[in-house]
Design a protein around this motif. Structure first.
Motif, PDB file in Angstrom:
ATOM      1  N   SER A  56     -13.711 -11.615 112.459  1.00 28.71           N
ATOM      2  CA  SER A  56     -14.870 -10.941 113.057  1.00 28.71           C
ATOM      3  C   SER A  56     -14.415  -9.703 113.821  1.00 28.71           C
ATOM      4  O   SER A  56     -15.027  -8.630 113.714  1.00 28.71           O
ATOM      5  CB  SER A  56     -15.609 -11.874 114.022  1.00 28.71           C
ATOM      6  OG  SER A  56     -16.173 -12.974 113.338  1.00 28.71           O
ATOM      7  N   GLU A  59     -13.445  -6.907 111.415  1.00 25.32           N
ATOM      8  CA  GLU A  59     -14.612  -6.269 110.783  1.00 25.32           C
ATOM      9  C   GLU A  59     -15.269  -5.271 111.733  1.00 25.32           C
ATOM     10  O   GLU A  59     -15.890  -4.313 111.292  1.00 25.32           O
ATOM     11  CB  GLU A  59     -15.626  -7.330 110.350  1.00 25.32           C
ATOM     12  CG  GLU A  59     -15.176  -8.198 109.183  1.00 25.32           C
ATOM     13  CD  GLU A  59     -14.899  -7.400 107.918  1.00 25.32           C
ATOM     14  OE1 GLU A  59     -15.732  -6.552 107.554  1.00 25.32           O
ATOM     15  OE2 GLU A  59     -13.832  -7.625 107.309  1.00 25.32           O
ATOM     16  N   GLU A 143     -27.474  -7.119 107.616  1.00 24.92           N
ATOM     17  CA  GLU A 143     -26.843  -7.496 106.348  1.00 24.92           C
ATOM     18  C   GLU A 143     -25.399  -7.971 106.492  1.00 24.92           C
ATOM     19  O   GLU A 143     -24.729  -8.209 105.491  1.00 24.92           O
ATOM     20  CB  GLU A 143     -26.924  -6.309 105.377  1.00 24.92           C
ATOM     21  CG  GLU A 143     -28.349  -6.076 104.930  1.00 24.92           C
ATOM     22  CD  GLU A 143     -28.518  -4.831 104.073  1.00 24.92           C
ATOM     23  OE1 GLU A 143     -27.515  -4.145 103.808  1.00 24.92           O
ATOM     24  OE2 GLU A 143     -29.664  -4.573 103.677  1.00 24.92           O
ATOM     25  N   ARG A 144     -24.891  -8.117 107.714  1.00 25.66           N
ATOM     26  CA  ARG A 144     -23.527  -8.607 107.912  1.00 25.66           C
ATOM     27  C   ARG A 144     -23.541  -9.904 108.737  1.00 25.66           C
ATOM     28  O   ARG A 144     -22.975  -9.991 109.813  1.00 25.66           O
ATOM     29  CB  ARG A 144     -22.670  -7.524 108.602  1.00 25.66           C
ATOM     30  CG  ARG A 144     -22.360  -6.342 107.728  1.00 25.66           C
ATOM     31  CD  ARG A 144     -21.680  -6.678 106.411  1.00 25.66           C
ATOM     32  NE  ARG A 144     -20.490  -7.512 106.525  1.00 25.66           N
ATOM     33  CZ  ARG A 144     -19.270  -7.072 106.763  1.00 25.66           C
ATOM     34  NH1 ARG A 144     -19.048  -5.776 106.914  1.00 25.66           N
ATOM     35  NH2 ARG A 144     -18.251  -7.897 106.822  1.00 25.66           N
ATOM     36  N   ASP A 146     -22.083 -12.456 108.047  1.00 28.07           N
ATOM     37  CA  ASP A 146     -20.774 -13.123 107.985  1.00 28.07           C
ATOM     38  C   ASP A 146     -19.943 -12.849 109.235  1.00 28.07           C
ATOM     39  O   ASP A 146     -18.954 -13.528 109.473  1.00 28.07           O
ATOM     40  CB  ASP A 146     -20.008 -12.640 106.746  1.00 28.07           C
ATOM     41  CG  ASP A 146     -19.856 -11.121 106.729  1.00 28.07           C
ATOM     42  OD1 ASP A 146     -20.871 -10.413 106.919  1.00 28.07           O
ATOM     43  OD2 ASP A 146     -18.723 -10.633 106.553  1.00 28.07           O
ATOM     44  N   SER A 202     -21.023 -15.230 101.263  1.00 27.60           N
ATOM     45  CA  SER A 202     -21.271 -13.805 101.025  1.00 27.60           C
ATOM     46  C   SER A 202     -21.584 -13.225 102.400  1.00 27.60           C
ATOM     47  O   SER A 202     -21.480 -13.943 103.406  1.00 27.60           O
ATOM     48  CB  SER A 202     -22.480 -13.620 100.094  1.00 27.60           C
ATOM     49  OG  SER A 202     -23.680 -13.949 100.796  1.00 27.60           O
ATOM     50  N   ASN A 203     -22.019 -11.964 102.425  1.00 23.87           N
ATOM     51  CA  ASN A 203     -22.413 -11.380 103.717  1.00 23.87           C
ATOM     52  C   ASN A 203     -23.762 -11.913 104.203  1.00 23.87           C
ATOM     53  O   ASN A 203     -24.208 -11.582 105.294  1.00 23.87           O
ATOM     54  CB  ASN A 203     -22.509  -9.857 103.606  1.00 23.87           C
ATOM     55  CG  ASN A 203     -21.154  -9.232 103.363  1.00 23.87           C
ATOM     56  OD1 ASN A 203     -20.135  -9.931 103.384  1.00 23.87           O
ATOM     57  ND2 ASN A 203     -21.127  -7.934 103.128  1.00 23.87           N
ATOM     58  N   ASP A 204     -24.424 -12.749 103.378  1.00 23.98           N
ATOM     59  CA  ASP A 204     -25.764 -13.254 103.732  1.00 23.98           C
ATOM     60  C   ASP A 204     -25.741 -14.384 104.751  1.00 23.98           C
ATOM     61  O   ASP A 204     -26.773 -14.700 105.343  1.00 23.98           O
ATOM     62  CB  ASP A 204     -26.476 -13.805 102.485  1.00 23.98           C
ATOM     63  CG  ASP A 204     -26.758 -12.730 101.462  1.00 23.98           C
ATOM     64  OD1 ASP A 204     -26.784 -11.543 101.849  1.00 23.98           O
ATOM     65  OD2 ASP A 204     -26.952 -13.077 100.286  1.00 23.98           O
TER      66      ASP A 204
END
Ligand code: PMP
Length: 287
Positions: A56, A59, A143-144, A146, A202-204
């Motif tokens: 995290s 990112e 949208e992130r 994750d 996924s990023n979902d």
């Protein structure tokens, strides 16, 4: 009330512990967190949680504020000082303190680290024996998903809706009618033909550490697993359903909106997975 919190290198009395008003976590939700469960004085899946914490931060281009070894030491020392034998350790890292400005501060501004603990009694939780209900709501997040950021407003609004409906959790639904995950847990169903279904990584969705462990345990139990998205209608039609997270373990879901699953009681597969998870938490997953 716990006695101590860890704030930027110091153990402070919990009721006096504070961060600066220009902490970017406070102003921009510019930070990340982790929750590690403590059971019988042992941390569950600590390595997985620290892996995700590092990911995290990476990112978001926030530097690791201290080594993994120090994270492990501080978690244990805080748990010890707070007499925490069962409960959770919360760890948060933000981009630090700087005059308010959207762009990142200079590279020499250190990230800010806070840790707190919360006592819980996992033995006495009715959710495991009686099951819980969930509602479905639109997924309104970015949208992130994750990245485990402290920007949890849509999650808080969703959980409040669930609470007002007398439910444990809100399952969020994407624009195509597929369930992504709960507001603080991953979502699972067991189809009528006894396949365990959960959305693929996924990023979902948040890459749940408990999710990963439960996938392993399900394989060991010989349960057939399908990592794929499932719709609200499929969930209504499921034999069983569950929520997984560090503090939910494998919580059986017995109602989704107004659809009762099975006989309205926790099902056989869920009880098997919960037992396997508890064994794991007391054995191979403990450190
Ligand atoms: N999804 C979301 C949105 C969450 O907040 C959480 C809990 N942190 C999870 C899933 C479950 O993750 P874990 O099993 O690592 O606690």
């Amino acid at each position: 009330m716990p006695r101590f919190a860890y704030v930027n290198g110091q153990y402070r009395r919990h009721n006096e512990a504070a961060v600066h008003i220009e902490d970017r976590g406070y102003q921009f939700a510019d930070g990340i967190y982790e929750v590690v469960t403590v059971m019988n004085n042992k941390l569950i899946d600590e390595e997985g949680h620290l892996d995700r914490l590092e990911r995290s931060l990476k990112e978001l281009q926030i530097a690791m504020p201290m080594s993994r070894q120090v994270f492990k030491m501080v978690s244990r020392e805080l748990a010890r000082r707070n007499g925490l034998d069962n409960g959770l350790i919360y760890m948060q890292v933000t981009r630090g303190v700087a005059p308010r400005n959207h762009a990142f501060p200079a590279a020499n501004v250190p990230p800010a680290v806070v840790m707190t603990t919360k006592r819980m009694n996992f033995n006495k939780m009715k959710k495991f024996t009686e099951g819980v209900s969930v509602i479905t709501i639109p997924d309104q997040r970015w949208e992130r998903r994750d990245i485990k950021t402290v920007a949890l407003l849509p999650n808080c609004l969703g959980k409040q809706k669930a609470t007002e409906a007398g439910s444990y959790e809100a399952w969020q639904v994407d624009g195509d009618g597929y369930i992504t995950e709960g507001t603080s847990s991953n979502a699972w169903i067991l189809s009528k033909d006894k396949k365990l279904i959960t959305r693929p990584l996924s990023n979902d969705i948040l890459h749940g550490i408990t999710r990963r462990t439960v996938l392993q345990l399900a394989a060991e139990e010989g349960i057939e697993v399908e990592e794929r998205a499932f719709t609200v209608d499929e969930a209504y039609d499921a034999l069983e359903a569950y929520a997984t997270s560090a503090t939910s373990f494998v919580t059986p879901i017995v109602r989704i909106d107004d659809k009762v699953l099975g006989n309205g009681k926790p099902g056989h597969f869920g009880q098997k997975l919960l037992a396997a998870y508890t064994d794991y938490a007391e054995g191979a997953g403990a450190s």
